[in-house]
Write a protein that holds these residues in place. Structure first.
Motif, mmCIF file in Angstrom:
data_model
loop_
_atom_site.group_PDB
_atom_site.id
_atom_site.type_symbol
_atom_site.label_atom_id
_atom_site.label_comp_id
_atom_site.label_asym_id
_atom_site.label_seq_id
_atom_site.Cartn_x
_atom_site.Cartn_y
_atom_site.Cartn_z
ATOM 1 N N THR A 62 17.865 -0.401 -8.306
ATOM 2 C CA THR A 62 17.130 -0.432 -7.069
ATOM 3 C C THR A 62 15.499 0.098 -7.474
ATOM 4 O O THR A 62 15.474 1.210 -8.065
ATOM 5 N N ALA A 63 14.651 -0.706 -6.943
ATOM 6 C CA ALA A 63 13.401 -0.353 -7.442
ATOM 7 C C ALA A 63 12.464 -0.612 -5.996
ATOM 8 O O ALA A 63 12.670 -1.358 -5.334
ATOM 9 N N GLN A 64 11.198 0.170 -6.138
ATOM 10 C CA GLN A 64 10.299 -0.093 -5.163
ATOM 11 C C GLN A 64 8.889 -0.142 -5.845
ATOM 12 O O GLN A 64 8.705 0.553 -6.648
ATOM 13 N N SER A 65 8.125 -0.932 -5.058
ATOM 14 C CA SER A 65 6.681 -0.833 -5.566
ATOM 15 C C SER A 65 6.074 0.702 -5.146
ATOM 16 O O SER A 65 6.546 1.432 -4.175
ATOM 17 N N ASN A 113 3.012 -4.720 -6.574
ATOM 18 C CA ASN A 113 2.362 -3.533 -6.407
ATOM 19 C C ASN A 113 1.178 -3.883 -5.594
ATOM 20 O O ASN A 113 0.664 -4.931 -5.703
ATOM 21 N N ARG A 114 0.515 -2.705 -5.118
ATOM 22 C CA ARG A 114 -0.871 -2.966 -4.667
ATOM 23 C C ARG A 114 -1.671 -1.905 -5.368
ATOM 24 O O ARG A 114 -1.149 -0.864 -6.155
ATOM 25 N N SER A 115 -2.976 -2.251 -5.733
ATOM 26 C CA SER A 115 -3.655 -1.348 -6.657
ATOM 27 C C SER A 115 -4.093 -0.194 -6.128
ATOM 28 O O SER A 115 -4.342 0.083 -4.737
ATOM 29 N N PHE A 116 -4.625 0.895 -7.035
ATOM 30 C CA PHE A 116 -4.527 2.255 -6.583
ATOM 31 C C PHE A 116 -5.919 2.326 -5.802
ATOM 32 O O PHE A 116 -5.600 3.185 -4.756
ATOM 33 N N LYS A 117 -6.987 1.737 -6.035
ATOM 34 C CA LYS A 117 -8.177 2.375 -5.336
ATOM 35 C C LYS A 117 -8.502 1.033 -4.230
ATOM 36 O O LYS A 117 -8.538 1.449 -3.008
ATOM 37 N N LEU A 124 4.272 -0.983 -11.973
ATOM 38 C CA LEU A 124 4.748 0.082 -11.947
ATOM 39 C C LEU A 124 5.708 0.448 -10.595
ATOM 40 O O LEU A 124 5.133 0.162 -9.576
ATOM 41 N N VAL A 125 6.802 0.800 -11.043
ATOM 42 C CA VAL A 125 7.759 0.795 -9.767
ATOM 43 C C VAL A 125 8.384 2.349 -9.624
ATOM 44 O O VAL A 125 8.420 2.984 -10.586
ATOM 45 N N GLN A 126 8.896 2.186 -8.461
ATOM 46 C CA GLN A 126 9.648 3.687 -8.195
ATOM 47 C C GLN A 126 11.055 3.319 -8.274
ATOM 48 O O GLN A 126 11.598 2.406 -7.459
#
Lengths: 416, 1016, 119, 216
Positions: free
Chosen positions: B101-104, B53-57, B75-77
């Motif tokens: 099937t998941a994505q960042s 993932n990439r961080s939120f801020k 956390l993935v979609q």
């Protein structure tokens, strides 16, 4: 006070943020003040700020038993609107709305007041009558407010189920474009910082344990940090007002109830406005962080527990999924409860009391947050002049004896 | 051990996965393989996926940090189709299934190369906490524009845009003892209680029960701990008094031991519930548990250490390393540096070493670690660097080295030269925080325990905590504690439980841990590379320090200013570290800074599961009358009145064209005025009132008099609250001397029933009277219009003669062979008969009426026509013409107020208050628009002076307004200030379209003012 | 969600079956006409709203439909007792641990008398 | 019953003598939602006992008990939440509140029963209300009937908490009903007419996973 600006921020960044000043002091209580405000929430801090700014009364203490802004300011659903039915209430909330509109600049603190519009849905013919009645009244009171058709609603909120298949199909809505949401904590901090800069002492972790009253007049308060004197004391303590009134020897027409709210996990922007439905009973908006903020109802019993009944949460989410079927797979992150002090007529009390010099500002029910600047503004005027501000006058305690209630219950659209 | 070809980090053997079952899945568009028993996280690590993932801020690359509910990054979609999307799924808690099937959730164009990371890198220092509050203020008009761009960056995952194909349900459970957590303490507790015979529920959030036993290095009864867990679970599964709920998270602890458990029924099988035998099972289920006692065996979360660069992928908590190796057969790297403050975490290095990969060093903050695990590590020849810590992780997309230095934790300084150790993984442990969330939901404030360096739960009556959940991390202690707590809980319920024989644990000596949260860096915190506290919300140690400098001293302030703990993980890893940092900055102890309050949910729960079956057509009951089918078959449009579906109007199709509502209503109105119409009035509330004091009671609860109403007669009555405001109205008939039938409004029925009981039970228990709702028993059909008598006469044996069966009389007899009570009550102003029959026979009577009614032009009408007809007569509708601020006098109904009754009936006293006596109260009047074509808007506001500037003084509003086909014009009812003394005056209604209508104030009765038509 | 003992059904039931009806023991003035506006307003609207022990009127709406009283702590939400209409509480702000035994015995007697009347 | 008492209350037989078609509260539901057939896989079976006689008795337990014994031959259940049945199991009396009971008898018996009760009760303080048109009774049986109930009501339906002979008024989905357990195998639900369709749809929906069947 250090001025805040984008440029200033960049300068601080180059210094690794080592030079930021405190936003407010942590003073030792003085023996005496001109005015004591009991309660360091948004309303109390706003009162102190306007006392100092508008009336030049700077020798003011705000006495807060916990941390400032820790009451309902910290746990509400941040909706700001002024489309109230009755003239008296509309005047009060519209006064507040006008202050909201310049508040970030006035306080030099971005409270992120976002005028993304508030929609109050109608699902029955009687709902529609109430919406029309309220919108017409708003318009003649100079408040921006229109009636929307289901087609117009669908255009503004494409993800809502506006079909006739709904259990209670949407027949229309009222719409206030200037209404919106704000960053709740920042409101308390902004007022605190600005009041502090004008000389107001904010005394956190200071709990009032009693009033100094002689011959029917107030002379100050007893606290866990010693006695503090003042001949004008304003109590702005929301859910704790009843407890304070009891200390002063009288009762109020108030009951404190749990009001629950919840947030989803953060989502990519999907809902751009505030949607409220009294009929299926839920209201929702999406924050700038992406959380869906969802309001639930008031629990019917008295409670100071900052939590409420689980079935209330169930019913609220049922309403939300009924309106927004696509949110069924979205997940609820957190729930919490505030304590709202409610009056029988769903309107606040801004009033003198049987004790001379002692004033109460309470009973905001679910309408407190949106009123923050307006409440502080008229209450400061009332304290400074020892006389009710014209906008505050209809909200005296007397109305519960004469029967002159400002009954917002009468016209739905009242809650929250 | 060596690795599988396709999954570089997968061990050949070991773990609890099924290597025979290979599952494929897709992450960020790339296909991978894992095994049954994997979580998505373990499968990603097995495949060497570093960045999840990439961080939120700051958009920094992030990897998997933990192995359970505490994971902040992964956390993935989830979902391959639009309808199946689930946002923000924690990879560590998602069982792998074939085809997943998941994505960042963040990262554009992808997590490997994220454009926003530039912003994070360059702009990170310009985004301190409180950044928004200090900027974007000028000019004021630009804020909405700024915000539009800020909003674009909002959110993690995304909502699906289609309707959920799955269903959910609830199961209400009751038990003596609910045990939350099936680790050592929980299993021992459940076994103890179950053998004692109590009704026991045991739930655990993981795919498999056993908790820490599943990856424990210890032996129970000389066999692997996991085997003991399996044996206990098998025994429990065989007992009738035990309900086992794996994959079930206790997410909220509510009042009086009401706990919600969220069971993920099919989430391990697919993204939507797979169909079995044509039935699609529920995707997840909420167990609404009412427990006698609750035992929290929720374990502990390991705290990572806070050091510079601790967010680079390859930084993990120590326990997670053990879990991945021992449970999933996955080693998440090649070269490990372990940084610890305690003995327990040494397991990570031992497991890593056993997996055949290199442990570069164990860096221990203590000067002289000496426990058994330390000895084992030494014996294996692992380098132990004492009195030191990893002060900084190097690397960009993966850890490349650890900088290690001796530190003085107390003085918060680095005391020696840093040594750089090349490695790709840094695991850390700063101790163990008991999982106190559920106890905290009850409102009990946790207390800090210096010995275990953590908060332990405070417990309200009936709640017990056992094992790690209260800081007893030793296995033997935890087992014994669980068993003892269960026995205590049962005893509190008056049940007994015999002590069970607990498995034998080989005692293991662990040395004392030291307190370490944030690791000092050579540079001061504000200048050091970012040291992350809350990874999900990108909150750093510097942010917390800055917040405290700015005067945010309560931990609640710090959390709100920095957003620490507000993520979907609610700060499970970071909160205590954050508090420790705030405490250090403020020169206080952790408990002085505050406690940490958790709110439900423990982990996020799908809205659908909370909603359950209460959605779509089951969202809210639809109440039907006995004639509903006929209405549907005759094309009625329905109006929602409370939960009832009432026919609104009956549009006809004439020459292939369906009538509009206005057309249908005009036709229905004229039919009633000229011929005869029929209304289904069954929804009116009906209350059977019996008893010698019934009459007296009515006299007290209604505003008007009831002393002389004779059997066979009916009377209209008004009911007020004690504040004098109208509450409900209706007719009440005297069935016999001590027997009455009250009718209420449709919406008011339940409220009135409770109102009668309230007054009877609390104020007047001495009155001998009973109330029974008969709303559903009787069906009510109103036949009204000039031809009503002729029609009814054809099918009834009741004498309808106008002199013997008068207006406001009621009679018994047969209608269409069915026994009926017929009331001559009129809500239309026409001759009217309300026929009441037992509802089972209503359809027969209704159809018989139509069989005979055709020649009279019998026309069914709905609520809209009813409203027009009653308004033409000035009859009010409570709730439409009144709103809780209207007295009977305001309605001009003084005739229905018994001022001289001997008792003070409900509402009387309030009518003499100063405000209720005001002359300029809003009073009900009629309005006749000057332009007869105009139908005023209901809710239109009324003014006296249309030229007044805004704000305009408003003097009332329109409550009811219709076009009257009888009058050939619009007409309205309204409330106007002092209106009853302003007859003939003109008022104005300024509308939104800019038009201002003028109307004359008139009486409220528009048709047949003398009331002759109903008396024919 | 509360678990409430209905003193008429003589068992605990879920909160969903009950409705809260405000403060208990608010007697309507015997002679309303003799009240001042102030007294009448007090009766209608003014309430104790304590933080702590509170006596409330509830109704078992989905159940036996009887009104009864609850002594409840408004902070912890603990229910200390439920009792029938006409009875007095054993737990009060003054006696948070329960009234002394004598008072309890007297109360029991009183209850018996009232029930005798009702039966 | 004395002449005077007779004039105090209105006693009324609402059931027609003639052959008039009657519709149970579920008539519309059967047509609109259908009746899934009972099959081998049905682990819950629903059966309606339509058009029965339902009477509400109000008054003191002692007085009513005597009259009920005399007329029905079974005692009035005195304990809260209990239910008694006559030998045939066709007639039942259920405690609803300290002064309220529900009598259910085969359809057509209710008026005669009311008359006889009133005669037996004489001038005592009581009330009897016919509710036959306002409610219907359905039975649920099958090994998953209890689980279906658990989906629907917060009331504890475990055999320990809900033994045979118990009956309660409680929450069911978003409506209320009377839930009772006359025998080991059978649950009875008394539904209010206007909510019957909603409850029927709810039960079919919740019962789908148990292949619920509805007996004709």
């Amino acid at each position: 006070m250090q001025r805040y600006s984008g440029f200033g921020l960049a300068k601080h960044a180059l210094n690794h943020h080592e030079n930021w000043e405190r936003q407010w002091r942590n003073p030792t209580p003085k023996k005496q003040y001109d005015v004591i405000i009991v309660g360091g929430g948004g309303h109390g801090l706003a009162t102190a700020y306007y006392l100092a700014k508008e009336h030049g009364i700077t020798n003011v203490a705000v006495v807060e038993k916990g941390w400032l802004g820790g009451g309902n300011t910290a746990r509400n659903t941040t909706i700001v609107r002024s489309n109230y039915l009755w003239d008296e209430a509309a005047a009060l909330y519209e006064h507040s709305m006008k202050l909201w509109e310049g508040l970030s600049q006035d306080l030099n603190y971005n409270v992120m007041f976002s005028q993304r519009g508030v929609m109050n849905l109608a699902h029955t013919l009687q709902d529609m009558r109430d919406v029309q009645r309220r919108v017409n009244a708003n318009r003649l009171n100079g408040i921006d407010s229109v009636v929307l058709t289901p087609e117009e609603i669908q255009e503004i909120v494409p993800i809502m189920d506006c079909s006739k298949n709904a259990r209670y199909p949407i027949l229309g809505a009222s719409w206030q474009p200037r209404a919106g949401v704000a960053r709740h904590d920042a409101v308390a901090w902004g007022f605190a910082r600005a009041a502090d800069a004008l000389g107001v002492d904010i005394l956190q972790n200071t709990e009032v344990t009693g009033f100094k009253i002689r011959d029917g007049r107030v002379y100050g308060v007893h606290t866990n940090r010693g006695d503090i004197e003042a001949r004008t004391v304003g109590c702005v303590a929301a859910g704790n007002s009843g407890v304070l009134a009891k200390m002063a020897g009288f009762r109020l027409p108030l009951e404190s109830h749990p009001l629950q709210a919840l947030v989803s996990e953060p989502l990519k922007p999907v809902l751009d406005t505030v949607v409220m439905s009294n009929h299926v009973h839920g209201y929702i908006s999406q924050t700038d962080k992406g959380d869906l903020v969802i309001g639930a109802g008031i629990d019917g019993y008295n409670g100071y527990g900052q939590r409420g009944s689980y079935p209330t949460v169930e019913h609220t989410l049922q309403a939300i999924v009924e309106m927004f079927p696509i949110f069924s797979r979205v997940r609820m992150n957190r729930q919490w409860g505030g304590i709202v002090d409610t009056c029988p007529d769903a309107c606040p009390i801004l009033s003198a009391t049987p004790v001379k010099g002692l004033f109460f500002n309470c009973g905001w029910g679910t309408g407190g947050f949106k009123a923050t600047p307006g409440s502080g503004h008229v209450f400061a005027w009332t304290l400074a002049k020892n006389q009710a501000h014209p906008i505050a006058a209809p909200f005296s305690i007397d109305r519960f004896h004469t029967g002159a209630l400002v009954d917002e219950h009468g016209a739905a659209g009242v809650a929250h | 051990m060596s690795q599988s070809l396709k999954q570089p980090n997968r061990l050949r053997e070991g773990g609890r996965i099924d290597r025979a079952r290979t599952l494929s899945f897709t992450f960020n568009g790339k296909r991978y393989q894992g095994h049954a028993g994997d979580t998505l996280a373990s499968a990603l690590l097995a495949n060497g996926v570093d960045i999840v993932n990439r961080s939120f801020k700051y958009s920094r690359p992030r990897g998997i940090v933990a192995a359970g509910a505490e994971e902040p990054n992964a956390l993935v979609q989830l979902g391959s189709t639009e309808a199946a999307q689930v946002p923000n799924v924690r990879a560590t808690q998602q069982a792998l299934f074939d085809g997943l099937t998941a994505q960042s959730t963040n990262g554009w164009p992808n997590v490997q190369r994220d454009v926003m990371s530039l912003v994070g890198k360059l702009g990170g220092r310009f985004m301190p906490p409180g950044f928004y509050y200090k900027t974007f203020m000028a000019p004021a008009s630009m804020w909405m524009t700024y915000e539009k761009y800020i909003r674009k960056g909002a959110g993690l995952g995304r909502s699906p845009m289609e309707r959920d194909p799955d269903s959910y349900d609830h199961l209400n459970q009751h038990c003596d003892l609910l045990v939350v957590g099936a680790g050592p303490a929980g299993l021992a507790a459940a076994l103890t209680a179950a053998r004692g015979g109590g009704r026991v529920i045991l739930c655990d959030e993981q795919e498999e029960m056993g908790g820490s036993l599943l990856d424990s290095r210890e032996l129970l009864d000389h066999q692997p701990a996991a085997r003991w867990a399996e044996q206990v679970v098998t025994e429990l599964a065989g007992l009738d008094n035990v309900t086992l709920l794996p994959r079930t998270t206790a997410n909220g602890y509510h009042d009086h031991h009401f706990v919600t458990l969220h069971e993920r029924c099919t989430e391990h099988l697919g993204e939507t519930a797979p169909t079995v035998d044509g039935y699609r099972p529920t995707r997840s289920r909420m167990h609404r548990v009412r427990a006698g006692q609750v035992l929290l065996a929720t374990g502990a979360h390991e705290r990572p250490l806070v050091y510079a660069g601790n967010d680079v992928p390859g930084n993990l908590v120590a326990g997670a390393v053990s879990t991945y190796i021992r449970r999933y057969g996955v080693v998440p790297g090649e070269k490990l540096v372990l940084s610890v403050s305690n003995d327990h975490a040494y397991r990570a290095a031992l497991d890593w070493d056993e997996a055949g990969r290199e442990v570069v060093a164990i860096v221990d903050a203590r000067r002289h670690p000496d426990g058994e695990l330390v000895e084992q590590a030494r014996a294996r020849g692992i380098r132990i660097i004492e009195g030191s810590a990893v002060i900084e992780a190097k690397g960009d997309k993966r850890v490349s080295a650890a900088r290690v230095a001796t530190i003085d934790a107390e003085a918060f300084t680095v005391t020696g030269q840093a040594e750089t150790l090349a490695c790709d993984t840094i695991a850390s442990s700063g101790g163990y925080s008991p999982v106190i969330h559920l106890a905290s939901h009850t409102g009990a404030r946790p207390t800090w325990n210096d010995e275990i360096l953590g908060f332990v739960p405070s417990l309200v009556k009936g709640v017990h905590a056992a094992g790690s959940a209260r800081g007893l991390h030793d296995l033997a202690e935890g087992l014994a504690d669980g068993s003892a707590a269960a026995a205590r809980a049962l005893a509190a319920l008056g049940l007994s439980a015999e002590a069970i024989t607990l498995p034998q644990v080989d005692a293991r000596r662990e040395g004392t841990a030291c307190a370490l949260y944030q690791v000092p860096h050579e540079k001061p915190t504000l200048r050091a590379p970012k040291q992350f506290v809350d990874l999900q919300n990108d909150v750093t140690a510097a942010a917390i320090e800055l917040a405290t400098r700015e005067g945010f001293e309560s931990i609640e302030h710090v959390k709100r200013y920095t957003a620490m703990g507000f993520g979907t993980d609610q700060g499970k890893l970071g909160n205590i570290n954050g508090m420790a940092i705030a405490a250090r900055c403020l020169g206080k102890s952790i408990p002085e800074v505050g406690t940490t309050v958790f709110r439900p949910n423990y982990t996020p729960v799908t809205f659908g599961a909370i909603v359950g079956r209460h959605c779509r057509e089951l969202f809210d009951p639809e109440r039907y009358t006995a004639l509903h089918q006929w209405h549907v078959e005759h094309g009625a449009e329905f109006e929602d009145v409370g939960q009832w579906k009432r026919p609104w109007y009956f549009p006809r199709t004439i020459d292939g064209k369906k009538e509009s509502m206005d057309e249908a209503v005009a036709r229905e109105c004229l039919a009633v005025r000229e011929k005869v119409g029929i209304l289904d009035a069954s929804t009116l509330g009906k209350i059977d009132i019996q008893g010698p004091d019934a009459r007296e009671f009515l006299g007290r609860i209604y505003t008007n008099k009831w002393a002389k109403l004779a059997p066979g007669r009916a009377r209209y009555g008004l009911m007020c609250k004690d504040d004098g405001m109208l509450m409900d109205d209706g007719t009440t008939s005297c069935l016999a001397e001590n027997h009455f039938l009250m009718t209420t409004t449709t919406g008011g029925a339940a409220g009135v029933m409770e109102w009668l009981e309230l007054w009877h039970q609390t104020e007047w228990p001495e009155l001998d009277v009973t109330f029974t709702s008969v709303t559903d028993h009787w069906a009510t059909m109103t036949v009204t219009g000039p031809e009503a008598r002729k029609l009814l006469a054809e099918i009834t044996d009741i004498d309808l003669d106008r002199d013997s069966f008068k207006f406001m009389d009621w009679r018994e007899g047969r209608v269409a062979d069915v026994p009926a009570r017929v009331f001559r009550i009129s809500f239309t102003g026409e001759l009217a008969y309300e026929i009441n029959v037992q509802a089972n026979y209503a359809m027969h009577v209704w159809k018989t009426l139509f069989a005979h009614g055709e020649k009279y032009g019998l026309t069914p009408y709905g609520t809209e026509t009813m409203h027009v007809l009653r308004a033409e007569k000035g009859f009010i509708i409570a709730g439409q013409d009144t709103d809780g601020s209207v007295t009977p006098e305001d309605l001009g109904m003084q005739w229905a107020v018994g001022y001289d009754k001997p008792n003070s009936w409900v509402g009387k006293r309030a009518l003499s208050r100063s405000d209720t006596r005001r002359a300029d109260r809003k009073q009900l009047v009629g309005l006749r628009p000057k332009d007869p074509k105009v139908v005023l808007e209901e809710g239109a506001q009324i003014v006296f002076d249309p030229d007044h500037a805004i704000p305009m003084p408003m003097v009332g509003h329109v409550t009811s307004s219709y076009y009257s086909p009888t009058l050939g014009s619009g007409f309205a009812l309204a409330v106007v200030k002092g209106g009853q003394s302003r007859m003939g005056e003109t008022v104005y209604l300024p509308m939104a379209d800019g038009k201002t209508h003028a109307a004359e104030i008139v009486g409220t009765i528009f048709v047949d003012p003398k009331g002759e038509r109903q008396n024919v | 969600m509360f678990l409430i003992y209905c003193p008429y059904c003589e068992e605990h039931r879920e909160e969903e079956e009950f409705h809260p009806k405000g403060q208990a023991h608010i007697a309507r003035p015997a002679d309303p006409e003799a009240c001042s506006d102030e007294q009448w307003g007090d009766y209608l609207f003014f309430r104790d709203n304590p933080r702590g022990i509170h006596h409330e009127l509830w109704v078992h709406a989905v159940g036996c439909r009887k009104f009864f009283n609850i002594t409840r702590n408004t902070v912890s939400y603990e229910i200390l007792e439920t009792y029938r209409m006409g009875e007095q509480p054993r737990f009060t702000a003054e006696y948070p641990e329960g009234k002394p035994a004598e008072a309890a015995a007297a109360r029991a007697e009183e209850v018996e008398r009232q029930e005798g009347v009702k039966a | 019953m004395s002449e005077q008492t007779a004039s105090w209350y209105n006693l009324y037989d609402a059931r027609p003598q003639a052959e008039v078609p009657a519709e149970s509260p579920l008539a519309w539901s059967y047509q609109h939602s259908g009746r899934p057939s009972v099959g081998e896989k049905s682990r819950v079976v629903l059966r309606e006992r339509a058009l029965a006689g339902h009477l509400i008795l109000r008054g003191g337990a002692i007085v009513l008990d005597e009259a009920v014994r005399q007329v029905l031959g079974v005692g009035l259940p005195g304990r809260p939440n209990t239910l008694t049945l006559d030998e045939s199991g066709e007639r039942s009396i259920q405690w609803l509140s300290p002064d309220e009971w529900l009598v259910i008898v085969p359809g057509g018996e209710e008026f005669a029963l009311e008359k006889r009760l009133r005669e037996a009760l004489g001038d005592a303080h009581y009330a009897i209300v016919n509710a036959s048109g306002g409610q219907t009774l359905i039975e649920l049986s099958g090994d998953k009937a209890r689980e279906l109930l658990m989906k629907s009501t917060p009331y504890d339906v475990h055999p320990e908490a809900f033994p045979v002979g118990k009956g309660v008024t409680t929450v069911f989905a978003k409506a209320n009903l009377i839930l009772r357990r006359p025998t080991e195998e059978r649950w009875e639900l008394v539904l209010r007419r206007s909510f019957a369709d909603y409850l029927y749809r709810w039960i079919l929906d919740a019962g789908a996973e148990y292949a619920i069947g509805v007996e004709e």
